[in-house]
Design a protein around this motif. Structure first.
Motif, short mmCIF file in Angstrom:
data_model
loop_
_atom_site.label_atom_id
_atom_site.label_comp_id
_atom_site.label_asym_id
_atom_site.label_seq_id
_atom_site.Cartn_x
_atom_site.Cartn_y
_atom_site.Cartn_z
N ASP A 70 34.71 37.36 43.57
CA ASP A 70 35.67 37.50 44.68
C ASP A 70 36.57 36.27 44.67
O ASP A 70 36.10 35.15 44.50
CB ASP A 70 35.05 37.56 46.08
N ASP A 71 37.84 36.51 44.92
CA ASP A 71 38.79 35.42 45.10
C ASP A 71 39.08 35.29 46.59
O ASP A 71 38.83 36.21 47.37
CB ASP A 71 40.07 35.69 44.32
N SER A 72 39.59 34.15 47.00
CA SER A 72 39.95 33.92 48.40
C SER A 72 40.83 32.69 48.47
O SER A 72 40.95 31.94 47.50
CB SER A 72 38.70 33.72 49.26
N THR B 115 38.74 44.42 37.31
CA THR B 115 38.70 43.08 37.89
C THR B 115 39.47 42.13 36.98
O THR B 115 39.88 42.50 35.88
CB THR B 115 37.25 42.58 38.04
N GLN B 116 39.65 40.91 37.42
CA GLN B 116 40.37 39.92 36.62
C GLN B 116 39.66 38.57 36.71
O GLN B 116 39.40 38.08 37.82
CB GLN B 116 41.81 39.76 37.11
N LEU B 117 39.34 38.00 35.56
CA LEU B 117 38.77 36.65 35.55
C LEU B 117 39.91 35.66 35.67
O LEU B 117 40.82 35.63 34.85
CB LEU B 117 37.99 36.40 34.25
N ILE B 118 39.86 34.82 36.70
CA ILE B 118 40.85 33.78 36.91
C ILE B 118 40.17 32.43 36.66
O ILE B 118 39.31 32.01 37.43
CB ILE B 118 41.43 33.82 38.34
N VAL B 119 40.54 31.81 35.56
CA VAL B 119 39.91 30.54 35.17
C VAL B 119 40.67 29.39 35.82
O VAL B 119 41.86 29.19 35.57
CB VAL B 119 39.88 30.38 33.64
N ARG B 120 39.96 28.64 36.65
CA ARG B 120 40.55 27.48 37.28
C ARG B 120 39.80 26.23 36.79
O ARG B 120 39.62 26.09 35.57
CB ARG B 120 40.52 27.64 38.80
#
Length: 358
Positions: free
Chosen positions: A272-274, A336-341
């Motif tokens: 989950d992103d937020s 879904t999408q993997l968001i690498v930070r």
């Protein structure tokens, strides 16, 4: 008081067309519908929903039950449903189950008294039984599936979990802990399965001692992370994959309380992103879900089902057909999408995570 006739006059349509545009928008051309809606906005027109329902013999309402409205994911999902319901001329009654099967059942019983035309449900583990209180009512499940033969709109949890785990193994992690959700919830079981499959594909043995259950809440993530990070140095995970947004908050708090640096001492990936995940330091690597779109698609489909039952054309997007009528209804899975930070990095060079003393 503004009347429907005033709206029709401003929009330059008949009173009947203006009424249809507000109560059954799928029957009116998009350009005409927008003209009527704009006129209604300008005049501040509020239709008498109760009177219209009595005339038409229907409530023009939908029920929506989510699992945790305080979770940003569920809040955004609910907004997608509500916005879409209004676009189709429906109102949505919102209930929060708090992941509690008894609350879910009470919500369904309350809805039965309200006579909604359909229900959108984020099911608990007991939804298969609870839904029996509404026999024959159209139900679309979203985010999760109950096991009943209802159409559903979810994300590809399996692939999302596999992608997150592959990201960690590619960085060199071999001791990866997972904080999973309730194993009677489809999202939790699918993410757990994806985690295991990705480990196997990378040649990393699955270690059940590195997996802790939770109930999707912040304190579960905190407790599970404390337990995992208290293992002996040789067994302690160098990375955590956490099964939902709220448990990720708890895991981050536990790591900080222990004085661990993210990602130098411990890598974390959340599902989950937020906004908090983007603005915390370091920003969190996440598997992002299209929460708002889930709500939109699920509500579109439910309205489409209702229109087909009544023989009325609908602009709603139905789920794709899957075969003969005896087959279970379709399940639409969004990617879904993997968001690498910056919360993930190679494991500590020492090979074992050492907790700060004191």
């Amino acid at each position: 008081m503004t009347r429907i006739q005033d709206v029709a006059h401003l929009a330059q349509v008949s009173t009947a067309t203006a009424s249809r545009a507000l109560s059954r928008p799928q029957q009116v051309a998009a350009e005409t519908r927008e003209r009527v809606l704009e006129a209604a906005r300008q005049l501040g027109y509020q239709p008498n929903v109760l009177a219209r329902s009595l005339r038409q013999g229907e409530t023009r309402t939908l029920g929506l039950i989510v699992a945790d409205i305080l979770n940003p994911f569920h809040a955004l999902l609910a907004k997608g449903v509500q916005d879409t319901a209004e676009r189709h001329g429906y109102s949505a009654f919102l209930f929060n189950s708090d992941e509690d099967p008894l609350k879910e059942r009470r919500a369904l019983e309350t809805l039965r008294g309200q006579q909604p035309q359909g229900v959108l449900l984020v099911p608990t583990g007991a939804a298969g039984r609870n839904l029996q209180v509404l026999p024959g009512l159209p139900v679309v499940e979203l985010d999760r599936v109950s096991g009943r033969p209802n159409p559903a709109v979810t994300v590809d949890n399996l692939d999302g979990a596999m992608t997150a785990t592959r990201h960690l193994t590619a960085l060199g992690h071999t001791r990866i802990g997972m904080i999973v959700g309730q194993q009677d919830i489809s999202t939790a079981t699918e993410r757990h399965t994806g985690f295991r499959q990705a480990l196997r594909a990378a040649g990393v043995p699955y270690d059940p001692a590195l997996v802790r259950p939770g109930h999707h809440r912040e304190d579960d993530g905190y407790r599970a992370a404390r337990e995992l990070l208290s293992l002996t140095a040789a067994r302690r995970p160098t990375a955590l994959f956490v099964g939902n947004n709220e448990m990720t908050v708890g895991a981050v708090l536990a790591a900080r309380e222990l004085g661990l640096r993210i990602p130098e001492d411990l890598s974390i990936v959340g599902f989950d992103d937020s906004r908090w995940a983007q603005t915390m330091w370091p920003p969190l690597t996440v598997v992002a879900q299209p929460a708002y779109e889930l709500g939109v698609l699920a509500c579109d489909h439910l309205v489409g089902l209702l229109a087909r039952r009544g023989g009325v054309p609908s602009a709603a997007r139905p789920l794709p057909a899957t075969g003969p009528p005896e087959h279970p209804p379709a399940r639409l899975q969004l990617p879904t999408q993997l968001i690498v930070r910056r919360s993930t990095a190679p494991p500590p060079t020492s090979g074992a995570l050492a907790l700060p003393s004191g």
